[in-house]
Design an enzyme around this catalytic site. Sequence first.
Site, short mmCIF file in Angstrom:
data_model
loop_
_atom_site.label_atom_id
_atom_site.label_comp_id
_atom_site.label_asym_id
_atom_site.label_seq_id
_atom_site.Cartn_x
_atom_site.Cartn_y
_atom_site.Cartn_z
N LYS A 1 -49.99 -0.58 -3.74
CA LYS A 1 -51.48 -0.57 -3.84
C LYS A 1 -52.11 -1.40 -2.67
O LYS A 1 -53.17 -0.94 -2.29
CB LYS A 1 -51.96 -1.40 -5.10
CG LYS A 1 -51.57 -0.99 -6.38
CD LYS A 1 -52.00 -1.69 -7.43
CE LYS A 1 -51.87 -1.09 -8.88
NZ LYS A 1 -52.35 -1.88 -10.06
N LEU B 1 -46.67 5.32 -17.97
CA LEU B 1 -47.40 6.14 -19.02
C LEU B 1 -48.66 6.83 -18.29
O LEU B 1 -49.35 7.58 -19.02
CB LEU B 1 -47.96 5.32 -19.97
CG LEU B 1 -46.89 4.71 -21.11
CD1 LEU B 1 -47.30 3.66 -21.99
CD2 LEU B 1 -46.27 5.63 -21.98
N ASP C 1 -58.77 -0.38 -11.46
CA ASP C 1 -58.33 -1.23 -12.16
C ASP C 1 -59.31 -2.24 -12.56
O ASP C 1 -59.53 -2.73 -13.76
CB ASP C 1 -57.09 -2.16 -11.39
CG ASP C 1 -55.80 -1.54 -11.38
OD1 ASP C 1 -55.50 -0.40 -11.99
OD2 ASP C 1 -55.34 -1.93 -10.31
N THR D 1 -49.09 2.55 -8.35
CA THR D 1 -48.49 1.34 -8.89
C THR D 1 -47.83 0.64 -7.85
O THR D 1 -47.74 0.76 -6.63
CB THR D 1 -47.72 1.70 -10.02
OG1 THR D 1 -47.68 0.40 -10.83
CG2 THR D 1 -46.49 2.40 -9.84
N TYR E 1 -47.89 -4.37 -21.53
CA TYR E 1 -48.03 -3.83 -22.91
C TYR E 1 -46.77 -3.53 -23.66
O TYR E 1 -46.54 -2.80 -24.67
CB TYR E 1 -49.03 -2.65 -22.92
CG TYR E 1 -48.67 -1.61 -21.93
CD1 TYR E 1 -47.63 -0.70 -21.93
CD2 TYR E 1 -49.26 -1.83 -20.67
CE1 TYR E 1 -47.09 0.33 -21.13
CE2 TYR E 1 -48.80 -0.81 -19.50
CZ TYR E 1 -47.88 0.24 -19.89
OH TYR E 1 -47.38 0.99 -18.96
N GLY F 1 -51.07 -11.56 -7.94
CA GLY F 1 -50.74 -10.35 -6.87
C GLY F 1 -52.09 -9.39 -6.78
O GLY F 1 -53.19 -9.75 -7.13
N GLY G 1 -53.02 -4.71 -23.22
CA GLY G 1 -52.85 -4.19 -21.74
C GLY G 1 -53.09 -2.48 -21.92
O GLY G 1 -53.53 -2.07 -20.78
#
Length: 312
Positions: free
Chosen positions: A78, A28, A118, A74, A245, A148, A266
Site C-alpha cells: 500500500k 476475500l 479504505d 493489500t 474478521y 500502520g 471488519g
Amino acid sequence: MAEGQRQVTQAREGRRAAVLGHPIAHSLSPTLHRAAYAALGLNAWRYDVVDLAADQLGAFLESLTGEWAGLSLTMPLKQTVIALLDHIEPLAEVVGAVNTVLVQAGRARPVLTGANTDVYGIVTALGEALGPAPVPSVRRTAAVIGGGATAASTLAALAQLGCTTPVVYVRSLGRIGGLMRAAHRMGLEPRYVSTDAAAHEITSADLVVSTLPPHAADVLAGQLVGSATEQGAVAPSGVLLDVAYDPRPTALAAAWTHGGGVVVGGERMLLHQAAEQVRLMTGRPGPVDAMAVALAEALEHGTTPADATPRS
C-alpha cells in the site's frame, strides 16, 4: 459512445483486475469482485489473485497492458506502490496509502492512478452503526489501535466523522513516524499512547477502530475482560470496528460485546471498500447486496479463492 452501448461493450469484451499482496491466498477480494461482475452482467471480466512481494511490484506494474482495469492492493504494497504511480488521488496522497490502482489507456503504456477506498469503507461501516444522524455536526471521541497504513486511513475516516483529536495506541512510539506525518498532512492532532494503557482507556471512547492483524489484539481482549471486574471500571458503550474478521467474532469483538458495546465486523469495511473499487474500475455502482451475500457465504463456509495467478 452512449452509456448503454458502453456498458454492453464492457460486458462483452471484458477487462482484467486482480488483488496483489503477500501473503494473499486468504484474500476475500476475489469473492467480492467476482460476485459484483456477475451481478452487473460483466461476464467476460476476470479477477485474479497475485502473490507478490514488495520488490516484485515494479516489474509487475511495467507488464500491465490495456486489458487491465485495476488492481486491489493489500500488505505490504500500500505504501511501496506510491513511488511507482503516474498519479495519486488527493485523499490517497494525504493518507499516504494506496489500496487501489486504476489502469487507464495511455499513448505509450497504461497510465496508473492510485486511490484509497479504505477510508470510504471505514466511514460507511461505522455509519451503519451510527445511524442517520448528521455526522459532521456530532463531536465524538475516538481511539485507534495500531500504527500502520490502515491506521492512517482510519484517521482520515474518523476526521470525516467529526473526530479530529483521536487517541492512537501503538506498541512502539518510536516506529510511528509515517503515521505522524500522515496525521500532520490531514491537519489532525492525535495523542499517541502505548497500547499498555489501551484496556483502561478505550472503553470511554465513542468510536474505537482496531487496525491490528488477526489475533494481534487477543491480549488486549483478555485485558478488557479482566478489567471489567475491577471496581470503578468503565463498561464500553461506544462502537468498535475491528478490521480483522477471522475468526468471527474476534476475541476483541467478543470482549467488547460482552462488556455492552456495539461491534461492527471488519467484513463490513471489506465489503464497502471493495464496492467502491468496483465503481472506480467499472464505472458502475458496486452491487453491495449481491457482494454481501457472497461474502457471508464465504465466511460461513471458510472458503477463500485458492487460484494464484502467475506474476505476469
